[in-house]
Design a protein around this motif. Sequence first.
Motif, PDB file in Angstrom:
ATOM      1  N   TYR A 161       0.840  -1.208   0.000  1.00 11.49           N
ATOM      2  CA  TYR A 161       0.000   0.000   0.000  1.00 11.49           C
ATOM      3  C   TYR A 161       0.878   1.261   0.000  1.00 11.49           C
ATOM      4  N   ALA A 162       0.329   2.284  -0.594  1.00  8.65           N
ATOM      5  CA  ALA A 162       0.915   3.626  -0.473  1.00  8.65           C
ATOM      6  C   ALA A 162      -0.050   4.475   0.359  1.00  8.65           C
ATOM      7  N   PHE A 163       0.493   5.092   1.390  1.00  8.70           N
ATOM      8  CA  PHE A 163      -0.303   5.940   2.296  1.00  8.70           C
ATOM      9  C   PHE A 163       0.025   7.393   1.964  1.00  8.70           C
ATOM     10  N   LEU A 164      -0.940   8.092   1.426  1.00  9.04           N
ATOM     11  CA  LEU A 164      -0.686   9.421   0.881  1.00  9.04           C
ATOM     12  C   LEU A 164      -1.262  10.496   1.798  1.00  9.04           C
ATOM     13  N   SER A 165      -0.417  11.406   2.230  1.00 10.19           N
ATOM     14  CA  SER A 165      -0.857  12.556   3.028  1.00 10.19           C
ATOM     15  C   SER A 165      -1.061  13.725   2.074  1.00 10.19           C
ATOM     16  N   ILE A 166      -2.300  14.202   2.023  1.00 11.29           N
ATOM     17  CA  ILE A 166      -2.690  15.192   1.019  1.00 11.29           C
ATOM     18  C   ILE A 166      -2.687  16.588   1.637  1.00 11.29           C
ATOM     19  N   ASP A 167      -2.240  17.550   0.830  1.00 10.64           N
ATOM     20  CA  ASP A 167      -2.209  18.951   1.277  1.00 10.64           C
ATOM     21  C   ASP A 167      -3.622  19.458   1.582  1.00 10.64           C
ATOM     22  N   PRO A 168      -3.716  20.557   2.361  1.00 11.06           N
ATOM     23  CA  PRO A 168      -5.041  21.090   2.699  1.00 11.06           C
ATOM     24  C   PRO A 168      -5.886  21.402   1.468  1.00 11.06           C
ATOM     25  N   PRO A 169      -7.179  21.074   1.532  1.00 11.23           N
ATOM     26  CA  PRO A 169      -7.894  20.477   2.671  1.00 11.23           C
ATOM     27  C   PRO A 169      -7.422  19.055   2.921  1.00 11.23           C
ATOM     28  N   ALA A 170      -6.825  18.837   4.085  1.00  9.57           N
ATOM     29  CA  ALA A 170      -6.030  17.647   4.347  1.00  9.57           C
ATOM     30  C   ALA A 170      -6.873  16.380   4.364  1.00  9.57           C
ATOM     31  N   ARG A 171      -6.291  15.327   3.808  1.00 10.71           N
ATOM     32  CA  ARG A 171      -6.921  14.021   3.872  1.00 10.71           C
ATOM     33  C   ARG A 171      -5.846  12.948   3.748  1.00 10.71           C
ATOM     34  N   LEU A 172      -6.197  11.751   4.212  1.00 10.09           N
ATOM     35  CA  LEU A 172      -5.340  10.589   4.050  1.00 10.09           C
ATOM     36  C   LEU A 172      -5.958   9.699   2.987  1.00 10.09           C
ATOM     37  N   VAL A 173      -5.128   9.304   2.028  1.00 10.29           N
ATOM     38  CA  VAL A 173      -5.576   8.415   0.960  1.00 10.29           C
ATOM     39  C   VAL A 173      -4.697   7.167   1.001  1.00 10.29           C
ATOM     40  N   ILE A 174      -5.312   6.003   0.974  1.00  2.00           N
ATOM     41  CA  ILE A 174      -4.569   4.751   0.965  1.00  2.00           C
ATOM     42  C   ILE A 174      -4.837   4.048  -0.364  1.00  2.00           C
ATOM     43  N   VAL A 175      -3.743   3.703  -1.036  1.00  2.41           N
ATOM     44  CA  VAL A 175      -3.845   3.116  -2.374  1.00  2.41           C
ATOM     45  C   VAL A 175      -3.163   1.755  -2.367  1.00  2.41           C
ATOM     46  N   ASP A 176      -3.862   0.746  -2.837  1.00  2.00           N
ATOM     47  CA  ASP A 176      -3.292  -0.592  -2.977  1.00  2.00           C
ATOM     48  C   ASP A 176      -2.473  -0.617  -4.267  1.00  2.00           C
ATOM     49  N   ILE A 177      -1.160  -0.764  -4.130  1.00  6.57           N
ATOM     50  CA  ILE A 177      -0.289  -0.775  -5.311  1.00  6.57           C
ATOM     51  C   ILE A 177       0.355  -2.149  -5.482  1.00  6.57           C
ATOM     52  N   THR A 178      -0.329  -3.181  -4.972  1.00 11.82           N
ATOM     53  CA  THR A 178       0.199  -4.529  -5.155  1.00 11.82           C
ATOM     54  C   THR A 178       0.396  -4.812  -6.650  1.00 11.82           C
ATOM     55  N   ASP A 179      -0.565  -4.390  -7.450  1.00 11.88           N
ATOM     56  CA  ASP A 179      -0.385  -4.393  -8.907  1.00 11.88           C
ATOM     57  C   ASP A 179      -0.111  -2.944  -9.294  1.00 11.88           C
ATOM     58  N   PRO A 180       1.159  -2.589  -9.442  1.00 12.57           N
ATOM     59  CA  PRO A 180       1.471  -1.159  -9.652  1.00 12.57           C
ATOM     60  C   PRO A 180       0.929  -0.616 -10.963  1.00 12.57           C
ATOM     61  N   ARG A 181       0.555  -1.496 -11.873  1.00 14.45           N
ATOM     62  CA  ARG A 181      -0.021  -0.991 -13.126  1.00 14.45           C
ATOM     63  C   ARG A 181      -1.478  -0.573 -12.939  1.00 14.45           C
ATOM     64  N   SER A 182      -2.075  -1.057 -11.875  1.00 18.23           N
ATOM     65  CA  SER A 182      -3.488  -0.742 -11.632  1.00 18.23           C
ATOM     66  C   SER A 182      -3.716  -0.411 -10.159  1.00 18.23           C
ATOM     67  N   PRO A 183      -3.209   0.722  -9.709  1.00 18.88           N
ATOM     68  CA  PRO A 183      -3.433   1.091  -8.297  1.00 18.88           C
ATOM     69  C   PRO A 183      -4.926   1.229  -7.997  1.00 18.88           C
ATOM     70  N   VAL A 184      -5.286   0.829  -6.790  1.00 14.61           N
ATOM     71  CA  VAL A 184      -6.691   0.893  -6.382  1.00 14.61           C
ATOM     72  C   VAL A 184      -6.784   1.683  -5.078  1.00 14.61           C
ATOM     73  N   GLU A 185      -7.535   2.757  -5.110  1.00 10.34           N
ATOM     74  CA  GLU A 185      -7.732   3.552  -3.892  1.00 10.34           C
ATOM     75  C   GLU A 185      -8.713   2.816  -2.991  1.00 10.34           C
ATOM     76  N   VAL A 186      -8.256   2.492  -1.776  1.00 10.00           N
ATOM     77  CA  VAL A 186      -9.118   1.716  -0.885  1.00 10.00           C
ATOM     78  C   VAL A 186      -9.656   2.549   0.273  1.00 10.00           C
ATOM     79  N   PHE A 187      -9.079   3.740   0.480  1.00  6.36           N
ATOM     80  CA  PHE A 187      -9.528   4.542   1.622  1.00  6.36           C
ATOM     81  C   PHE A 187      -9.192   6.000   1.363  1.00  6.36           C
ATOM     82  N   SER A 188     -10.097   6.858   1.770  1.00  5.84           N
ATOM     83  CA  SER A 188      -9.849   8.294   1.700  1.00  5.84           C
ATOM     84  C   SER A 188     -10.723   8.980   2.730  1.00  5.84           C
ATOM     85  N   ALA A 189     -10.115   9.835   3.543  1.00  2.00           N
ATOM     86  CA  ALA A 189     -10.905  10.531   4.558  1.00  2.00           C
ATOM     87  C   ALA A 189     -10.187  11.805   4.968  1.00  2.00           C
TER      88      ALA A 189
END
Lengths: 407, 386
Positions: free
Chosen positions: A172-200
């Motif tokens: 997984y890649a855990f992405l810290s997003i600039d304001p308005p701040a949020r955390l995004v978690i992306v499944d990159i097990t298949d790096p050709r097809s990342p899948v966003e699994v969480f965002s809040a």
Amino acid sequence: MIVMDSLASGASLRASLIRVVACLALLVTAACGSDNTVEPPPPPAFLQVLGNGPVLERYTAEVWVRGNIAYTTTWGFRSAPGNAVKIWDLSGGGSPVLVDSLIVPNAGTLGDVQASDDGTLLVVATEPQPGSIMIYDLANPVKPQLITRYTSPNTNPGVHTAEVQRVNGRLYAFLSIDPPARLVIVDITDPRSPVEVFSAPMGQPFVHDVFVRDGILFTALWDGGVSIYDIGGAGAGSPAAPRLLGNVKPSGGQVHNIWWYHAPDGEKRYAFVGEEGPGAVASSSSGDIHVIDVSNFAAPREVARFRVPTAGTHNFSVDEARGILYAAFYNGGVRALDITGDLSTCTAAQKTVLGLCDLGLMGREIAQGLYAQQPVYVWGVHFVAGKVYASDMLNGLWALREYLRPG
Amino acid sequence: MGAQAIGIITRQSPALDGRPFTEGYVTQPTLMAHARLRAGVTLQAMFSLEGLTLGRGELNPGIVGEGYIDRRHPHTYLHELTGTVQQRMGRAQASLTVGKGFAPFGTDDPMVRPFVTYPINHHLAQILERIVAVGAVRAGPLVLEVGAFNGDEPESSGDAPNRRRLWDSWSARATLLPVAGAEIQASFAGVRSPEIAAGGGTDDRKWSVSARLADPAARRYALAEWARTTEIAGGTSSFSFSSYLVESEAALGSLLLSGRLEVTERPDEERLSDRFRTPLGGHDFSILGRSRWTIGTARIAVPLGLRSRSSLSPFVELAFHRVSETLRPSGFVPAEFYGSNRIWMLSLGAKLTFGQLHGRMGRYGAAIPRQRGMTSHQTVPPHHAH
């Protein structure tokens, strides 16, 4: 009150003066022969500089090292934009040798870089819009090949940091997003097809970084403190549905980064938290290292701190086998702390006004690097195989010899 | 009703990397309205079209704010829309103003002062484009104002104040009117998180002191001001930025001659690939450096009446900037960035006006001073004030 302006110029000269005054004070104290003399901690050793790979056209940001290759990112605009990943050959053992630069299109800052645990992928965070992560194939470590650029509406206005960790076998890649701040978690097990699994939405006002280990997610939420989530390591949580376990707000707020330390004896009691206060590039910085007892995730508590009066901390790297935390300290260079044993117990004379143990007064600062030499502004450090690599916004990449305890 | 627009061509040398820039714009295109609904109740509005004409920003070395640096940002489309209720209470006047507009702090907006090119202390010396509630009382020569407003600055021309931030900031201003046409003000503002709309950013503590003399009939005007903003992070002072400014204007025959001297410190922030832009809100509380700008500006204008309610005023403005870093070592070295620490700017243009324009900007109701040559009942001059 700390007035940054007063710290801004002549920091190294001021530090030297402080040392002279401190030495004189110690001499006077010793001469007086008081029975109440508190034995001062031994002076820190110096981390030997092995060499420097200069970067002068851009501000250098984060560093990641794998094997004999280092990757450094770039920030903002100096005389060129922060759109380059510098690739360094470290095999000589001395000065890093620049072998190539990756230029990332449509990016002004690349604030974070990390290789996956198996060394197959390199992930780079990009700012500003369109915020994204670049995922590269590291089959040839000096010639990363772009696999995909992942961006979504949730990665705007920019990905500030990207932590890459494996949870229950998936990457997984855990992405810290600039304001308005949020955390995004992306499944990159298949790096050709990342899948966003969480965002809040997360952070007050920033979510700056995370630390992931053993299925536990620590989030650095600025004035929101540190929140600890189960994402598969402590029950029913998962990266798609993090389960909040606890939160702590260290003194000072401005929580920037975290390292959950696993000691060689298996103890997992402490998390180290970096506070990033205001600073001015090249001249001043502020912010302490806070030690959090996380032995009970539901009730984490601050037990100690480390302060450098003339500088503030940034990112960490830990030699866990020896129990040494290396911390970037911007204009204060690199500081090495002994984090073995009990950090929550100290004498009354070693406590801060808040009642926390002061690692400095406890003599836990064991070495310094790049301090009191030319002006530096150290963003990040990475400890690998007996060396400490330090990314310096002003001067590029430094190689330092690790600290070895006497005997 | 009134309207204005300014056509301008500006040459700045150097602008970046030792290179000069020459650009042209329509700047300050503005529609204004003022209505008296009934005795003591007034509405005033101002619509700015700069979002359509100044999207890239207007060359203005030294200025910083709202994601722009070294270019003045365009103002929001709805620049001002306020309603004021004013009442006489014995020998005193009191008013309450609500709407989008100016907080009671600092000096008049540069748009109603002599120069087209803004002073770079705009964000130190005025607080505008906020949802405000301002109470004002004038008794004799003393005016007291207190206001509450949202702390967040606009993020784009179409941006509206953040509803969750309403009334989280406040300011107060005291003004002494010793004689007609003269005023001395001191003001303070506590502004929450101006640069991060969601809140949680650094707070500002702002101070302003100024003295103003104006005699519209004789076409004479002078202003001296000092302003300081201190940023507060985690309850601790971090950086302070100060400004000193004097400016004046006088008529010489059919010419208007103006001069301005400004010494202002500004934060040098991280720049984006477009080096005239900075990240909105940022991601921490750090800066690249702090620079001090000393700017001398001279202006000659020739006001020409076209018809009874319109005018054309050709002008030329010449400005010299000297800039140096105040923190050493510094992440921002002006001489390296611009190619020199001395910058010239020459602007030529003409201001076209129709109808009745605002004469003062930044005060409402009972806080509007009576101008020289007016009776005590005449609180709204020919160029109406608010």
